[in-house]
Design a protein around this motif. Structure first.
Motif, mmCIF file in Angstrom:
data_model
loop_
_atom_site.group_PDB
_atom_site.id
_atom_site.type_symbol
_atom_site.label_atom_id
_atom_site.label_comp_id
_atom_site.label_asym_id
_atom_site.label_seq_id
_atom_site.Cartn_x
_atom_site.Cartn_y
_atom_site.Cartn_z
ATOM 1 N N UNK A 133 32.192 29.281 122.861
ATOM 2 C CA UNK A 133 32.745 30.196 123.850
ATOM 3 C C UNK A 133 34.192 30.583 123.677
ATOM 4 N N UNK A 134 34.850 30.185 122.576
ATOM 5 C CA UNK A 134 36.222 30.642 122.360
ATOM 6 C C UNK A 134 36.242 32.170 122.293
ATOM 7 N N UNK A 135 37.290 32.767 122.826
ATOM 8 C CA UNK A 135 37.407 34.231 122.869
ATOM 9 C C UNK A 135 37.896 34.746 121.525
ATOM 10 N N UNK A 136 37.029 34.658 120.528
ATOM 11 C CA UNK A 136 37.337 35.057 119.168
ATOM 12 C C UNK A 136 36.231 35.970 118.655
ATOM 13 N N UNK A 137 36.505 36.659 117.542
ATOM 14 C CA UNK A 137 35.544 37.611 117.012
ATOM 15 C C UNK A 137 34.841 37.111 115.764
ATOM 16 N N UNK A 138 33.644 37.628 115.548
ATOM 17 C CA UNK A 138 32.843 37.244 114.382
ATOM 18 C C UNK A 138 33.368 37.882 113.098
ATOM 19 N N UNK A 139 34.201 38.935 113.221
ATOM 20 C CA UNK A 139 34.622 39.655 112.028
ATOM 21 C C UNK A 139 35.563 38.826 111.155
ATOM 22 N N UNK A 140 36.358 37.925 111.759
ATOM 23 C CA UNK A 140 37.266 37.101 110.967
ATOM 24 C C UNK A 140 36.520 36.228 109.973
ATOM 25 N N UNK A 141 35.578 35.402 110.446
ATOM 26 C CA UNK A 141 34.764 34.636 109.501
ATOM 27 C C UNK A 141 34.023 35.525 108.508
ATOM 28 N N UNK A 142 33.483 36.659 108.966
ATOM 29 C CA UNK A 142 32.718 37.529 108.070
ATOM 30 C C UNK A 142 33.601 38.092 106.962
ATOM 31 N N UNK A 143 34.828 38.500 107.302
ATOM 32 C CA UNK A 143 35.744 39.038 106.297
ATOM 33 C C UNK A 143 36.077 37.981 105.253
ATOM 34 N N UNK A 144 36.396 36.783 105.691
ATOM 35 C CA UNK A 144 36.797 35.748 104.733
ATOM 36 C C UNK A 144 35.604 35.222 103.952
ATOM 37 N N UNK A 145 34.437 35.143 104.574
ATOM 38 C CA UNK A 145 33.227 34.756 103.845
ATOM 39 C C UNK A 145 32.921 35.789 102.770
ATOM 40 N N UNK A 146 32.975 37.074 103.139
ATOM 41 C CA UNK A 146 32.713 38.119 102.160
ATOM 42 C C UNK A 146 33.707 38.093 101.010
ATOM 43 N N UNK A 147 34.977 37.888 101.321
ATOM 44 C CA UNK A 147 36.002 37.847 100.279
ATOM 45 C C UNK A 147 35.787 36.665 99.342
ATOM 46 N N UNK A 148 35.572 35.488 99.912
ATOM 47 C CA UNK A 148 35.411 34.284 99.097
ATOM 48 C C UNK A 148 34.146 34.352 98.250
ATOM 49 N N UNK A 149 33.061 34.812 98.858
ATOM 50 C CA UNK A 149 31.788 34.914 98.132
ATOM 51 C C UNK A 149 31.888 35.921 96.993
ATOM 52 N N UNK A 150 32.538 37.044 97.232
ATOM 53 C CA UNK A 150 32.658 38.086 96.210
ATOM 54 C C UNK A 150 33.535 37.636 95.048
ATOM 55 N N UNK A 151 34.608 36.923 95.353
ATOM 56 C CA UNK A 151 35.452 36.390 94.283
ATOM 57 C C UNK A 151 34.675 35.383 93.441
ATOM 58 N N UNK A 152 33.851 34.580 94.082
ATOM 59 C CA UNK A 152 33.024 33.612 93.363
ATOM 60 C C UNK A 152 32.039 34.320 92.439
ATOM 61 N N UNK A 153 31.446 35.407 92.906
ATOM 62 C CA UNK A 153 30.517 36.173 92.071
ATOM 63 C C UNK A 153 31.266 36.783 90.886
#
Length: 438
Positions: A133-153
């Motif tokens: 319930x923290x007042x935070x957004x899903x886009x932060x994790x999604x952005x960093x997950x996408x960045x980290x995963x893409x660099x790994x690829x």
């Protein structure tokens, strides 16, 4: 002393030679990282949606137990947030917060790319923190997950450091695209905020990743905008002046919000004699207690945004909700668990706009039209005031709501919302947060 590679170190002539030599391979890889990001971030969003539904149902069920039920809710939220904070501190410090400042620092050559374990910490820590319930957004994790995963690829396919960074930036945009079902906004975010360059090579890779990601995400979520808004008429010339006034209001609120976020982080730093887990548990418990009395006030705030854009939230409830969320977002961010700022900004921007529209319509009904139009406009203006990325904000709001008819007053509002904090010498929030990265 050696420094991490960065995109700005690529000279124009080098870029031209690379474009003619290996762009087809890089373009194909951009689609691959887009598909991978779409799948992982799509699953993350699906699980997060389920977690928020489960949390609401759990609170409702616990009301039958009265005081014992309230204690269960408070302890659950405290434990989930504490575990998320522990995961970040123990395994991946750069997974704290939205992650966007870290991505920008990597692209600027100020920090090395994060290790692979960040993927798991961001994914599961984000589920715990946002699900609690923290007042935070899903886009932060999604952005960093996408960045980290893409660099790994990129590394897996033995691309050079510059190509890996391009893929990292494109993957970040793809993560944002999945988070809000907004592919063009994801691409614009990379070009306007992350790389701040519009060269051919960067644009092609960014568009490829966003296209691949949204193709997969829409198999999971469908193609409809995230928020349903009644059709609004095209804005006339008179809305230009009103947009400017709303933009000034949003700009002032943006300055106040940025300072509140930084103030909450400074306060958390002064309380470092408390263990990180204890501080996180305390905030989690407070969020759980708030959720016991008002379940819709906690979490990402998408329910509130939809109510605002549908016109079902108004009066004193609208003002009270705005004040609570204005404080809850920065307090939640100061815990330093995974979680972004975009979704909370959408909540506040839509409320700011609707308050402006309601007051204006009451005082000048012949001049100020449908207040809901100003809720849409205010969302883009507040985003521009806080992030200082107006193109991304306008495109994001249009893709989220389908309200392209409000483009003229949006432009005016974002113009004023950018001008006000600039005159106050208030930096964009991610520039300030980059200075506070671990």
């Amino acid at each position: 002393m050696s420094h991490p590679a960065n995109l700005s170190s690529l000279k124009p002539n080098d870029s031209a030679r690379q474009t003619t030599r290996d762009l087809p391979v890089l373009a194909l890889l951009s689609l691959v990282v887009g598909v991978a990001t779409g799948l992982v971030c799509g699953i993350f969003r699906k699980l997060l949606d389920a977690a928020e539904i489960w949390r609401t149902d759990f609170i409702s069920m616990m009301h039958a137990w009265q005081l014992a039920g309230m204690l269960c809710v408070v302890m659950f939220c405290a434990a989930a947030v504490a575990v998320a904070a522990w995961l970040v501190r123990r395994f991946a410090p750069y997974a704290s917060g939205s992650g966007i400042p870290h991505v920008e620092a990597v692209l600027n050559g100020e920090l090395p790319p994060a290790p692979t374990q960040l993927l798991f910490v961001k994914f599961f820590g984000g589920l715990l923190a946002l699900g609690a319930g923290l007042a935070l957004g899903r886009e932060g994790p999604s952005v960093q997950i996408g960045a980290n995963l893409s660099h790994l690829i990129g590394r897996t396919f033995r691309r050079n450091s510059q190509d890996c960074l391009l893929l990292l930036a494109a993957g970040a945009g793809a993560g944002l695209a999945v988070a809000f079902n907004a592919p063009i906004a994801g691409a614009a975010f990379v070009l306007e905020e992350l790389t701040r360059r519009f060269d051919t090579r960067t644009t092609i890779v960014t568009f490829g990743a966003s296209a691949g990601a949204i193709a997969v995400a829409r198999l999971i979520f469908g193609s409809t905008p995230d928020f349903q808004v009644s059709p609004l008429p095209y804005a006339g010339f008179g809305c230009l002046i009103l947009g400017l006034i709303l933009g000034v209001m949003a700009g002032l609120l943006g300055v106040a919000y940025n300072r509140t976020i930084l103030g909450a982080l400074a306060l958390a730093d002064r309380l470092k004699r408390w263990p990180t887990v204890a501080r996180a548990a305390t905030v989690g418990a407070a969020v759980g207690l708030l959720g016991w009395f008002a379940p819709n006030l906690i979490g990402s705030g998408d329910v509130i945004t939809q109510e605002v854009l549908a016109g079902t939230l108004g009066g004193t409830a609208l003002a009270a909700t705005f004040l609570v969320r204005f404080a809850l977002g920065p307090v939640s961010y100061a815990v330093r668990t995974p979680g972004g700022l975009f979704a909370p900004m959408l909540v506040l921007g839509s409320q700011c706009g609707l308050i402006f529209g309601n007051v204006g319509h009451y005082l000048f009904p012949g001049i100020v039209g449908d207040p809901l139009a100003y809720a849409v406009i205010g969302t883009a203006a507040f985003f521009a005031a806080v992030v200082r990325a107006p193109l991304t904000g306008i495109i994001l709001v249009i893709e989220l709501t389908g309200s392209y008819t409000q483009l003229l007053p949006m432009l005016a509002a974002c113009f004023a919302a950018m001008l006000v904090p600039t005159l106050f010498n208030n930096p964009p929030i991610y520039d300030s947060l980059k200075m506070k990265s671990p």
